[in-house]
Design a protein around this motif. Sequence first.
Motif, PDB file in Angstrom:
ATOM      1  N   ARG A 148      45.208  44.884  39.193  1.00  0.00           N
ATOM      2  CA  ARG A 148      44.100  44.053  38.710  1.00  0.00           C
ATOM      3  C   ARG A 148      43.540  44.603  37.409  1.00  0.00           C
ATOM      4  NH1 ARG A 148      38.511  43.653  39.356  1.00  0.00           N
ATOM      5  NH2 ARG A 148      37.819  41.514  38.992  1.00  0.00           N
ATOM      6  N   ILE A 152      43.634  42.805  33.743  1.00  0.00           N
ATOM      7  CA  ILE A 152      42.394  42.508  33.004  1.00  0.00           C
ATOM      8  C   ILE A 152      42.486  43.095  31.598  1.00  0.00           C
ATOM      9  CG2 ILE A 152      39.925  43.058  32.856  1.00  0.00           C
ATOM     10  CD1 ILE A 152      39.749  42.763  35.877  1.00  0.00           C
ATOM     11  N   GLY A 211      54.624  33.341  39.535  1.00  0.00           N
ATOM     12  CA  GLY A 211      53.562  34.106  40.205  1.00  0.00           C
ATOM     13  C   GLY A 211      53.774  35.590  39.990  1.00  0.00           C
ATOM     14  N   TRP A 212      52.672  36.298  39.739  1.00  0.00           N
ATOM     15  CA  TRP A 212      52.738  37.718  39.410  1.00  0.00           C
ATOM     16  C   TRP A 212      53.286  38.541  40.576  1.00  0.00           C
ATOM     17  CZ3 TRP A 212      53.255  41.259  36.046  1.00  0.00           C
ATOM     18  CH2 TRP A 212      52.778  42.552  36.248  1.00  0.00           C
TER      19      TRP A 212
ATOM     20  N   LEU B  85      52.728  35.137  35.573  1.00  0.00           N
ATOM     21  CA  LEU B  85      51.383  35.066  36.158  1.00  0.00           C
ATOM     22  C   LEU B  85      50.905  33.610  36.170  1.00  0.00           C
ATOM     23  CD1 LEU B  85      49.067  37.504  36.635  1.00  0.00           C
ATOM     24  CD2 LEU B  85      48.030  36.303  34.743  1.00  0.00           C
ATOM     25  N   LEU B  86      50.360  33.163  37.281  1.00  0.00           N
ATOM     26  CA  LEU B  86      49.885  31.786  37.388  1.00  0.00           C
ATOM     27  C   LEU B  86      48.471  31.670  36.820  1.00  0.00           C
ATOM     28  CD1 LEU B  86      50.997  31.072  41.072  1.00  0.00           C
ATOM     29  CD2 LEU B  86      52.177  30.372  38.974  1.00  0.00           C
ATOM     30  N   GLU B  89      45.996  32.960  39.128  1.00  0.00           N
ATOM     31  CA  GLU B  89      45.894  34.426  39.179  1.00  0.00           C
ATOM     32  C   GLU B  89      45.063  34.949  38.012  1.00  0.00           C
ATOM     33  OE1 GLU B  89      49.965  35.840  41.415  1.00  0.00           O
ATOM     34  OE2 GLU B  89      50.213  34.939  39.448  1.00  0.00           O
ATOM     35  N   LEU B  90      45.175  34.313  36.855  1.00  0.00           N
ATOM     36  CA  LEU B  90      44.348  34.712  35.714  1.00  0.00           C
ATOM     37  C   LEU B  90      42.872  34.459  36.011  1.00  0.00           C
ATOM     38  CD1 LEU B  90      44.964  35.457  32.458  1.00  0.00           C
ATOM     39  CD2 LEU B  90      43.688  33.366  32.258  1.00  0.00           C
ATOM     40  N   SER B  92      41.479  34.440  38.933  1.00  0.00           N
ATOM     41  CA  SER B  92      40.975  35.366  39.948  1.00  0.00           C
ATOM     42  C   SER B  92      40.714  36.758  39.383  1.00  0.00           C
ATOM     43  CB  SER B  92      41.932  35.436  41.145  1.00  0.00           C
ATOM     44  OG  SER B  92      43.091  36.143  40.790  1.00  0.00           O
ATOM     45  N   LEU B  93      41.360  37.103  38.258  1.00  0.00           N
ATOM     46  CA  LEU B  93      41.105  38.417  37.643  1.00  0.00           C
ATOM     47  C   LEU B  93      39.629  38.580  37.306  1.00  0.00           C
ATOM     48  CD1 LEU B  93      44.040  38.865  35.088  1.00  0.00           C
ATOM     49  CD2 LEU B  93      43.703  40.061  37.241  1.00  0.00           C
TER      50      LEU B  93
END
Lengths: 268, 188
Positions: A148, A152, A211-212, B85-86, B89-90, B92-93
């Motif tokens: 995470r 970021i 998806g990551w 990365l969806l 997902e971005l 939710s970061l």
Amino acid sequence: MKEFILFDPLFRVPFITGLCLAAVLSLIGGFLKMRDEWLSALGISQVSAAGAVAGVALGVPSVLTAVGAAVAAAFIKDINPKSGNSHYAMMIIFGWSAAIMLAANTHHGEVAGETFLRGQLYFIHEGHLVGAIILIIFTLAIIKWLSRRLLIERFFPDYFSANNIPSFSHRIIFAVLVVFSVVLGTVSIGAFPSFAMFFVPPWVGFVIVEGWKKSLAVSVLIGCTAYLISFVTAVLADQPFGPLLMLVLFLFSMIRPLFYLVKNVWKT
Amino acid sequence: MKSAELIRVENLRAGYTGPVTGPVSFTVEEGHIIGLGGPNGSGKSTLLRAITGAARVFSGDIKKAPHTLITHHWQRPELPPELALLGRELFSLLGADPDKSSERIDSLLNMPLNRMSGGQFQFLQTAACLAGPANLVLLDEPTNNLDANAIGELSRLLDNHDSHRSVIVVSHEKPFLEKHCERIIELS
């Protein structure tokens, strides 16, 4: 009989060590790719190999000198993070030449140089296994938190400084993970095979799924499958493991153009 | 600082190897949208980066309220070419809630970044900043790369903003700033 060689206790330690490293290296490789630092794996592994050869030449444990060299390389990289791949290119040039020169001018160094650059998984011992198990447990324990934070930082580079959140913790932990993965990879499966394990699985995994988390999982799956195929083939066909692993990973990389081909055909 | 102030900038001169902006002073109150205008090179982006700590403060001061949570949408964000990365997902970061965003986002939530255009990625990032828990959102040229429909959606997101959230918008498009901002600070 050859099929029973795989169950020989002699091969258990190398097999499990390599499997742990295949999982960790392909996972960390995904993060290096996300940060556009994939060349760092080769740069640090070459410097680490040079450090390991120097250790053999000096009569010092090679893991210690390999770690020292890798830490120094990672530190130099972090002095100017914006220089990116040019630093890694210089590390490759220096590390490879230093390893070969040290190997050529010392008695044991020649064997060690060959081992660390090309890889000799079968000659590793329990110490490597313990290191690999600690590495995989540590990685799995912190990967969610680390992921995470690294994401970021990738998309909102000043989020941490803007909110007075210390960023050194995740940066140091990631650097430590990279350094220890590279060193263990270098002294276990070799500098070039380690780099292939960092690079190829995410290079394929990132384009074939969405998806990551899924792309990381597929990268690890590719890395471990390639490792299993290589290990079994190398043992049964009496082939050198490191080059074979690189060849198998190269064959796995063909999934990528095939995927694009199928996708384009499907579209038309 | 007064109680409603989120941030107070006083006689700020900021830059990198040397000052490129300022001296400038202003305050941002809770719930306000402030525009930053001015010609190229006047230091609008540098001013935002000084607020986030990414640029150096040479003189003056930036005071932030203790509860300030900042997100910063950079000008021309780099779209990673091969990252799966969806959009979800971005979001939710940053702890952003897609339900608080626009309908346009729905089509991007399950799309990987490596299939997005530069404009779609830019809109996604901006929307994530605005739908997140941050009470100070810094938007640097958010209309760049956006088509007319996306600019309309962005306008709607800004107009519907949370009464406790403040926004500082940098833009070359003066009509856009005049439409949405309580105040416009011109840097020269």
